[in-house]
Each structure stands twice: as structure tokens, then as C-alpha cells.
Design a protein around this motif. Structure first.
Motif, PDB file in Angstrom:
ATOM      1  N   ALA A  74       0.829  -1.210   0.000  1.00 31.19           N
ATOM      2  CA  ALA A  74       0.000   0.000   0.000  1.00 31.19           C
ATOM      3  C   ALA A  74       0.862   1.257   0.000  1.00 31.19           C
ATOM      4  N   ALA A  78       1.286   3.925  -3.360  1.00 31.00           N
ATOM      5  CA  ALA A  78       0.873   5.322  -3.238  1.00 31.00           C
ATOM      6  C   ALA A  78       1.909   6.289  -3.805  1.00 31.00           C
ATOM      7  N   HIS A  79       3.158   5.827  -3.958  1.00 27.80           N
ATOM      8  CA  HIS A  79       4.226   6.723  -4.402  1.00 27.80           C
ATOM      9  C   HIS A  79       4.913   6.321  -5.708  1.00 27.80           C
ATOM     10  N   THR A  83       3.434   1.296 -10.918  1.00 28.39           N
ATOM     11  CA  THR A  83       2.404   0.337 -10.522  1.00 28.39           C
ATOM     12  C   THR A  83       1.771  -0.360 -11.729  1.00 28.39           C
ATOM     13  N   VAL A 113      -1.213   3.443   4.805  1.00 26.33           N
ATOM     14  CA  VAL A 113      -1.753   4.129   3.627  1.00 26.33           C
ATOM     15  C   VAL A 113      -3.122   3.519   3.324  1.00 26.33           C
ATOM     16  N   TRP A 114      -4.155   4.354   3.382  1.00 20.85           N
ATOM     17  CA  TRP A 114      -5.540   3.923   3.165  1.00 20.85           C
ATOM     18  C   TRP A 114      -6.012   4.429   1.812  1.00 20.85           C
ATOM     19  N   GLN A 115      -5.336   4.030   0.758  1.00 21.99           N
ATOM     20  CA  GLN A 115      -5.614   4.512  -0.597  1.00 21.99           C
ATOM     21  C   GLN A 115      -5.823   3.303  -1.496  1.00 21.99           C
ATOM     22  N   ALA A 116      -6.738   3.423  -2.428  1.00 20.65           N
ATOM     23  CA  ALA A 116      -7.034   2.304  -3.334  1.00 20.65           C
ATOM     24  C   ALA A 116      -5.792   1.912  -4.133  1.00 20.65           C
ATOM     25  N   LEU A 117      -5.583   0.619  -4.243  1.00 24.13           N
ATOM     26  CA  LEU A 117      -4.475   0.104  -5.048  1.00 24.13           C
ATOM     27  C   LEU A 117      -4.862   0.198  -6.525  1.00 24.13           C
ATOM     28  N   ALA A 143     -10.599  -0.150   1.807  1.00 24.00           N
ATOM     29  CA  ALA A 143      -9.824   1.051   1.466  1.00 24.00           C
ATOM     30  C   ALA A 143      -8.916   0.802   0.267  1.00 24.00           C
ATOM     31  N   TRP A 144      -8.325  -0.373   0.186  1.00 23.27           N
ATOM     32  CA  TRP A 144      -7.401  -0.692  -0.894  1.00 23.27           C
ATOM     33  C   TRP A 144      -8.117  -1.145  -2.166  1.00 23.27           C
TER      34      TRP A 144
END
Length: 180
Positions: A74, A78-79, A83, A113-117, A143-144
Motif C-alpha cells: 500500500a 501510493a508513491h 504500478t 496508507v488507506w488509498q485504493a491500489l 480502502a485498498w
């Protein structure tokens, strides 16, 4: 599409010989992403190692993460600008790095990190994992943007869980590859 390379992402302290990840490495030839320090993991260093491995892969990769490795996926996703090289991820037994006792053992990884993959993923967790409550792992999956599979009462889904070669997990991985 070229054959995907499977990258194994162990958690804190690495995966020992009885762990299904180590067995998959021997049986299936999957590639373990070695980290510089398994005992005192640094999120930035671990993310950099994952980035190196993804970039070095000649074909798309499959990520197979356990415990802290899930939190790594995760954070990395995010960075990273790479991906798109990930076909999918199998995320197994994430640890709750925001829980105070775990945060003290493994500092520097909270917040999660609570962001969609940006790739398809499946999160597998047990109802009795000592490192993450079942509802918390469901929250991570939501969240992911990951599908969620309840593994029942199997603890941390590690070497102590008696999974052996964990053929059910390998089938889940193969199913992810077929769907993607």
C-alpha cells in the motif's frame, strides 16, 4: 502477455523455512524481495527495494505479500510511478501497524496508507489473527479496493498456522492471474 514474475514480500523478521512463502520460493521458484534489515524495517528502504525489483523485472509482476509486506504494498503503490507493471497482488494477513503495541515494535510504519491500489488485489485474513482484528483487515480491503476472503480460524497465516505449502493460497494466486 509474458509470464509474470512472482515477487514474495515477507513481513517483519522475514519468513522462516516453515512459512508458505519460503516453501513457494523452493517449490515454484518465486522470488523473495530481500530487505536490508528484517529486524528494524524502514518503510522508505523497503519501498525502495520493492521499486528496484519491480523495475528490474522484464515482465509484469505478481505481488505476494504477508503481514508487514501488505502494508509495504500500500505504501509503495501510493508513491510509485511503476504500478502499471503489477498484474495483481495477493495480500495475506496484514498487520495493524496503527495498533499501539505493534506500532511500538515496528516504528515508522504508521499511519497505514488507506488509498485504493491501482491493480487487482485479494486480501486474505483469519478471524483470529493476533496482529490484526478481522474487522480491521476488512477495512483495509475496502480502502485498498481489494476483494476479501475470510480464512477462518487460522491465526496469522504463517509457519505456525500449519499451512504447509498452502495449496489453497496458490490456487487463489492462480485465480488472480486468470482473472487479470
Amino acid at each position: 502477455m509474458a509470464v509474470s514474475k512472482t515477487l514474495l514480500l515477507p513481513g517483519w523478521q522475514n519468513s522462516g523455512p516453515a512459512h508458505w512463502q519460503s516453501r513457494w520460493e523452493l517449490i515454484h521458484g518465486d522470488h523473495r524481495v530481500d530487505q536490508h534489515d528484517w529486524m528494524r524495517p524502514l518503510r522508505g528502504d523497503w519501498s525502495a527495494r520493492l521499486e528496484e525489483e519491480v523495475l528490474a523485472a522484464p515482465a509484469p509482476v505478481m505481488l505476494v505479500a504477508h503481514s508487514l509486506g501488505c502494508i509495504l504494498v500500500a505504501a509503495w503503490a501510493a508513491h510509485s510511478r511503476n504500478t502499471h507493471k503489477v498484474r495483481a497482488a495477493l495480500l495475506v494477513a496484514p498487520g495493524d501497524l496503527e495498533r499501539e503495541d505493534i506500532r511500538q515494535m515496528i516504528p515508522g510504519w504508521a499511519p497505514i496508507v488507506w488509498q485504493a491500489l491501482p491493480f487487482r488485489s485479494l486480501l486474505v485474513a483469519a478471524r483470529n489473527d493476533p496482529y490484526c482484528e478481522a474487522e480491521r483487515s476488512r477495512e483495509m480491503a475496502r480502502a485498498w479496493g481489494a476483494d476479501y476472503l475470510d480464512a477462518g480460524l487460522r491465526g496469522h497465516l504463517n509457519g505456525e498456522s500449519g499451512l504447509g505449502d498452502w495449496p489453497e493460497g496458490r490456487k487463489l494466486l492462480n485465480d488472480l492471474l486468470k482473472e487479470n
